[in-house]
Design an enzyme around this catalytic site. Structure first.
Site, PDB file in Angstrom:
ATOM      1  N   HIS A 266       0.873  -1.185   0.000  1.00  0.00           N
ATOM      2  CA  HIS A 266       0.000   0.000   0.000  1.00  0.00           C
ATOM      3  C   HIS A 266       0.908   1.232   0.000  1.00  0.00           C
ATOM      4  O   HIS A 266       1.639   1.475  -0.941  1.00  0.00           O
ATOM      5  CB  HIS A 266      -0.927  -0.111   1.223  1.00  0.00           C
ATOM      6  CG  HIS A 266      -2.047   0.879   1.285  1.00  0.00           C
ATOM      7  ND1 HIS A 266      -2.414   1.688   0.242  1.00  0.00           N
ATOM      8  CD2 HIS A 266      -2.909   1.186   2.309  1.00  0.00           C
ATOM      9  CE1 HIS A 266      -3.442   2.445   0.598  1.00  0.00           C
ATOM     10  NE2 HIS A 266      -3.761   2.164   1.864  1.00  0.00           N
ATOM     11  N   HIS A 307      -1.934  -2.464  -9.789  1.00  0.00           N
ATOM     12  CA  HIS A 307      -2.877  -1.831  -8.865  1.00  0.00           C
ATOM     13  C   HIS A 307      -4.112  -2.698  -8.768  1.00  0.00           C
ATOM     14  O   HIS A 307      -4.523  -3.305  -9.760  1.00  0.00           O
ATOM     15  CB  HIS A 307      -3.266  -0.421  -9.368  1.00  0.00           C
ATOM     16  CG  HIS A 307      -3.902   0.407  -8.312  1.00  0.00           C
ATOM     17  ND1 HIS A 307      -5.244   0.352  -8.038  1.00  0.00           N
ATOM     18  CD2 HIS A 307      -3.363   1.280  -7.419  1.00  0.00           C
ATOM     19  CE1 HIS A 307      -5.507   1.170  -7.029  1.00  0.00           C
ATOM     20  NE2 HIS A 307      -4.390   1.741  -6.626  1.00  0.00           N
ATOM     21  N   ASP A 365       2.989   5.589  -7.324  1.00  0.00           N
ATOM     22  CA  ASP A 365       4.148   5.533  -6.432  1.00  0.00           C
ATOM     23  C   ASP A 365       5.456   5.294  -7.156  1.00  0.00           C
ATOM     24  O   ASP A 365       6.522   5.576  -6.620  1.00  0.00           O
ATOM     25  CB  ASP A 365       3.920   4.479  -5.348  1.00  0.00           C
ATOM     26  CG  ASP A 365       2.881   4.971  -4.361  1.00  0.00           C
ATOM     27  OD1 ASP A 365       2.879   6.181  -4.107  1.00  0.00           O
ATOM     28  OD2 ASP A 365       2.066   4.167  -3.897  1.00  0.00           O
TER      29      ASP A 365
END
Ligand code: ACO
Length: 431
Positions: A266, A307, A365
């Site tokens: 996460h 994802h 990210d």
């Protein structure tokens, strides 16, 4: 909401009619609440097919790469808004007018300081502590300081707790960083924007002449904050809702969210991206690591790729990629070996059959890790920056949940696979 029904045939029972509910966007949901009375539970580890709540805050269409906050696209918000304006929108449902915006910012400014006593918490931690360990403890500890805002049935208490959390997170996160490097804590400067103030508290040193953070880097930080502010019912937001469902106080709920965010699957992913790039080390090693990522017997995964919801592209990743190039160009870092390695890895993975077939694209990210590195934020702080930003989404979801009474405690059931009942065997009779 429109309503129609689904029919479920169960062995040795009459068919059960289950209402199908339609939201304003997205997949319809089958309302299974009455199934428990029929002697059945549903089984859905990881909530792959389960909507756990009703929400009007954020909508994601993973197949088409759409992310809306209160109906506005993430691209629109990034280009036209600021982090604090987004906080207002997430919490209140509408964009603020000028007066509302000014009042909101000034109210946030009133809460940027932490109680002086809270500083003592830090000295209890080893200097080598991970900032997320400090954040979990210190944010949970805020509960001890604000008895005036812990009545969750009082909307004014809920509001002030939400404002305190948003206002204090950058201060608390920056203090965790300063503590880790042995520098004095830097107090917030309320004439600065939220993002500028955050950079100021991270990098100013009292002994040095005061210099305001570079505006391009301030914009990059603001964009990082906007892009991570909320993301529907992700693991940490669901955790905040679960903690809140027991009527726990808001500071405890957000501390729970911070804990859930910490994991590398996460919020820990941006830090994990940089660790991975450093481990790969050189472009020559990329094929070896791509092969490892594809090998089912090897736990290695390409961090920053894939994802749970976006299966085509992550719209935040596109916007973060723009900022990535802007910042690296501005800082003359386009030839930085680690950045070049990252771009090569991205290119190879995007063409590789395994990643293409499984729809594994770079997520936000992948790029935010690179931008944070260019901003000279240490790796261990990346997830703390994410937590600072996501506080907006956590408090918005917590406020929404408490504003939709009755509050029902989250209590999933299970598929029990243990022993059936058996007699206790005294120790001298055990074989
Ligand atoms: N590298 C290699 N293979 C991968 C990767 C990856 N990064 N991600 C998924 N896969 C593979 C899985 O092994 C699986 O293969 P299989 O079908 O042969 O079993 C398939 O792709 C589907 O993956 P799942 O793990 O089932 O997908 P899930 O939706 O559960 O996981 C997750 C999504 C956790 C993000 C995953 O892609 C991952 O671990 N990525 C790396 C970590 C990361 O970047 N996390 C950040 C998420 S974004 C955020 O939190 C802001």
């Amino acid at each position: 909401m429109q309503k129609d029904d689904a029919k479920l045939e169960l062995p040795n029972k009459e068919a059960v009619e289950l209402a199908i509910k339609h939201g304003t966007l997205g997949q319809p949901v089958i309302d299974i609440q009455q199934l428990g009375h029929q002697g059945y539970f549903t089984f859905d580890p990881g909530f792959m097919s389960t909507a756990s709540c009703k929400s009007a805050i954020t909508f994601i269409d993973g197949d088409n790469g759409i992310l809306l906050h209160r109906g506005y696209t993430i691209a629109d918000l990034v280009q036209n808004s600021s982090y604090l304006e987004l906080c207002y929108l997430l919490m209140n449902g509408e964009l603020p007018d000028q007066t509302q915006s000014d009042n909101f910012s000034s109210e946030i400014r009133q809460h940027t300081l932490v109680h002086e006593q809270l500083r003592n918490f830090y000295s209890g931690f080893p200097r080598s502590s991970h900032p997320m360990a400090i954040l979990c403890g210190v944010v949970g500890g805020l509960s001890a300081f604000y008895h005036d805002s812990l009545n969750i049935d009082n909307p004014e208490h809920r509001h002030i707790a939400a404002m305190r959390l948003i206002a204090k997170m950058p201060t608390i996160a920056a203090m965790a960083y300063k503590y880790s490097i042995g520098q004095p804590f830097v107090y917030p400067q309320n004439n600065m924007s939220y993002a500028e103030n955050f950079l100021h508290m991270l990098f100013s040193v009292p002994a040095e002449p005061e210099e305001r953070p570079d505006p391009i880097l301030v914009n990059a930080m603001d964009r990082i904050l906007i892009l991570h502010a909320d993301h529907e019912q992700n693991a940490s937001t669901s955790t905040v809702r679960t903690a809140g469902s027991s009527a726990a106080n808001p500071f405890a709920c957000i501390a729970a969210g911070i804990a859930a965010l910490w994991g590398p699957a996460h919020g820990g992913a941006n830090e994990a991206v940089l660790n991975m790039l450093e481990e790969i080390g050189s472009e020559n090693n990329i094929p070896k690591y791509i092969a490892r990522a594809k090998d089912k017997s090897d736990p290695f995964r390409l961090m920053g790729f894939g994802h749970r919801v976006y299966k085509n592209f992550d719209p935040r990743a596109k916007l973060m990629q723009e900022t990535c190039y802007e910042v690296l160009n501005h800082l003359d870092l386009l030839d930085d070996p680690l950045f070049k390695l990252a771009m090569k890895l991205e290119k190879i993975a995007l063409q590789d059959e395994y990643f293409v077939e499984k729809k594994l694209y770079p997520n936000v990210d992948f790029y935010s890790g690179i931008v944070l590195r260019a901003l000279k934020i240490p790796k261990s702080m990346y997830t703390a920056v994410f937590a600072t930003s996501r506080t907006a989404g956590w408090v918005a979801n917590w406020l929404e949940m408490l504003g939709q009474p009755p509050l029902r405690i989250t209590r999933p059931r299970q598929l029990y696979t243990g022993h059936t009942q058996r007699p206790f065997v005294p120790i001298d009779k055990r074989t």
